[in-house]
Design an enzyme around this catalytic site. Structure first.
Site, PDB file in Angstrom:
ATOM      1  N   TYR A 198     -84.818  38.772 -77.239  1.00 57.12           N
ATOM      2  CA  TYR A 198     -83.796  38.622 -76.197  1.00 57.12           C
ATOM      3  C   TYR A 198     -82.959  37.393 -76.505  1.00 57.12           C
ATOM      4  O   TYR A 198     -83.354  36.504 -77.268  1.00 57.12           O
ATOM      5  CB  TYR A 198     -84.439  38.499 -74.806  1.00 57.12           C
ATOM      6  CG  TYR A 198     -85.088  37.160 -74.518  1.00 57.12           C
ATOM      7  CD1 TYR A 198     -84.364  36.119 -73.939  1.00 57.12           C
ATOM      8  CD2 TYR A 198     -86.427  36.937 -74.820  1.00 57.12           C
ATOM      9  CE1 TYR A 198     -84.962  34.893 -73.674  1.00 57.12           C
ATOM     10  CE2 TYR A 198     -87.033  35.723 -74.556  1.00 57.12           C
ATOM     11  CZ  TYR A 198     -86.288  34.701 -73.978  1.00 57.12           C
ATOM     12  OH  TYR A 198     -86.869  33.487 -73.725  1.00 57.12           O
ATOM     13  N   CYS A 199     -81.770  37.349 -75.890  1.00 54.34           N
ATOM     14  CA  CYS A 199     -80.940  36.149 -76.022  1.00 54.34           C
ATOM     15  C   CYS A 199     -80.191  35.890 -74.722  1.00 54.34           C
ATOM     16  O   CYS A 199     -80.796  35.911 -73.652  1.00 54.34           O
ATOM     17  CB  CYS A 199     -80.040  36.220 -77.245  1.00 54.34           C
ATOM     18  SG  CYS A 199     -78.905  37.612 -77.317  1.00 54.34           S
ATOM     19  N   ARG A 200     -78.888  35.669 -74.787  1.00 51.61           N
ATOM     20  CA  ARG A 200     -78.158  35.189 -73.607  1.00 51.61           C
ATOM     21  C   ARG A 200     -77.808  36.289 -72.616  1.00 51.61           C
ATOM     22  O   ARG A 200     -77.584  36.018 -71.443  1.00 51.61           O
ATOM     23  CB  ARG A 200     -76.867  34.495 -74.059  1.00 51.61           C
ATOM     24  CG  ARG A 200     -77.113  33.234 -74.847  1.00 51.61           C
ATOM     25  CD  ARG A 200     -75.834  32.741 -75.480  1.00 51.61           C
ATOM     26  NE  ARG A 200     -76.063  31.500 -76.227  1.00 51.61           N
ATOM     27  CZ  ARG A 200     -75.345  31.137 -77.291  1.00 51.61           C
ATOM     28  NH1 ARG A 200     -74.380  31.932 -77.736  1.00 51.61           N
ATOM     29  NH2 ARG A 200     -75.611  30.013 -77.911  1.00 51.61           N
TER      30      ARG A 200
END
Length: 220
Positions: free
Chosen positions: A177-179
């Protein structure tokens, strides 16, 4: 505020918030600040926008009550104000995807997985984490990870994957996952790991959405 038409007065304030969100650059800044607080210089680096433009957008967001600033020596550190700001941006995103064909075309072309491994929802990921059946990979920069992350997540930026593959298991699924849903960092990590034989998927949303629904987070 006019006492003759309080409903219209309210609508004028709603419209003022809508005008604040009516900028792709301010939306990007809000996404970055949803990861944690940042000085102006770092926001300039992450967005690639001129310093003067970033400062101007931040001042408008601050005046509108969406961000806060605190002084740290010579620097001003910005953060999101309290309130459902992430939820408002998500609602705007969903509205655009539902009603504007060009938005869905871009999503289909650039942010939809080409194979059967569909992104995992935040709710499903939380259940998988509780049963300890998945490894969570946070691919955001280290400062954003330190500000807040999913419990037990491993922080490896895409550029470090090759050197740190030994930290990732080959015998169970990885979720990156990221932003947010349109952050390319997790896409790059997923593609790189799949090319090396790992079973890996993306989280459908990002850290701000996870935090907004009240799921546990850790800092440090």
């Amino acid at each position: 505020m006019s006492s003759d038409n309080p409903k219209r007065a309210l609508y004028s304030h709603f419209a003022a918030v809508a005008r604040l969100l009516a900028s792709e650059h301010r939306l990007e800044l809000l996404e970055l600040l949803a990861q944690g607080e940042h000085p102006v210089e770092r926001l300039v680096q992450r967005t690639g926008l001129p310093f003067a433009n970033v400062s101007q957008h931040l001042q408008q967001l601050r005046k509108g009550g969406l961000v806060a600033g605190r002084r740290d020596g010579k620097n001003i550190i910005y953060s999101l104000q309290d309130g459902p700001i992430t939820e408002a941006v998500v609602a705007l995103r969903n509205l655009a995807a539902h009603n504007i064909g060009a938005v869905q075309e871009i999503i289909d072309a650039y942010f939809t997985d080409p194979d059967e491994l569909e992104p995992i929802t935040t709710a499903e990921l939380r259940m998988r984490m509780e049963s300890d059946s998945v490894t969570v990979l946070d691919v955001r920069p280290a400062d954003e990870f330190s500000a807040g992350h999913l419990p037990g997540a491993i922080n490896i930026e895409p550029g470090e994957l090759e050197a740190r593959l030994s930290e990732l298991p080959t015998t169970r699924e990885i979720v990156a996952y990221c932003r947010g849903p349109y952050c390319i960092l997790s896409q790059e990590a997923v593609a790189a790991l799949r090319a090396r034989g790992y079973v890996v998927r993306r989280m459908a949303q990002g850290f701000p959405e996870w935090k907004a629904v009240g799921y546990p987070i850790k800092a440090g």
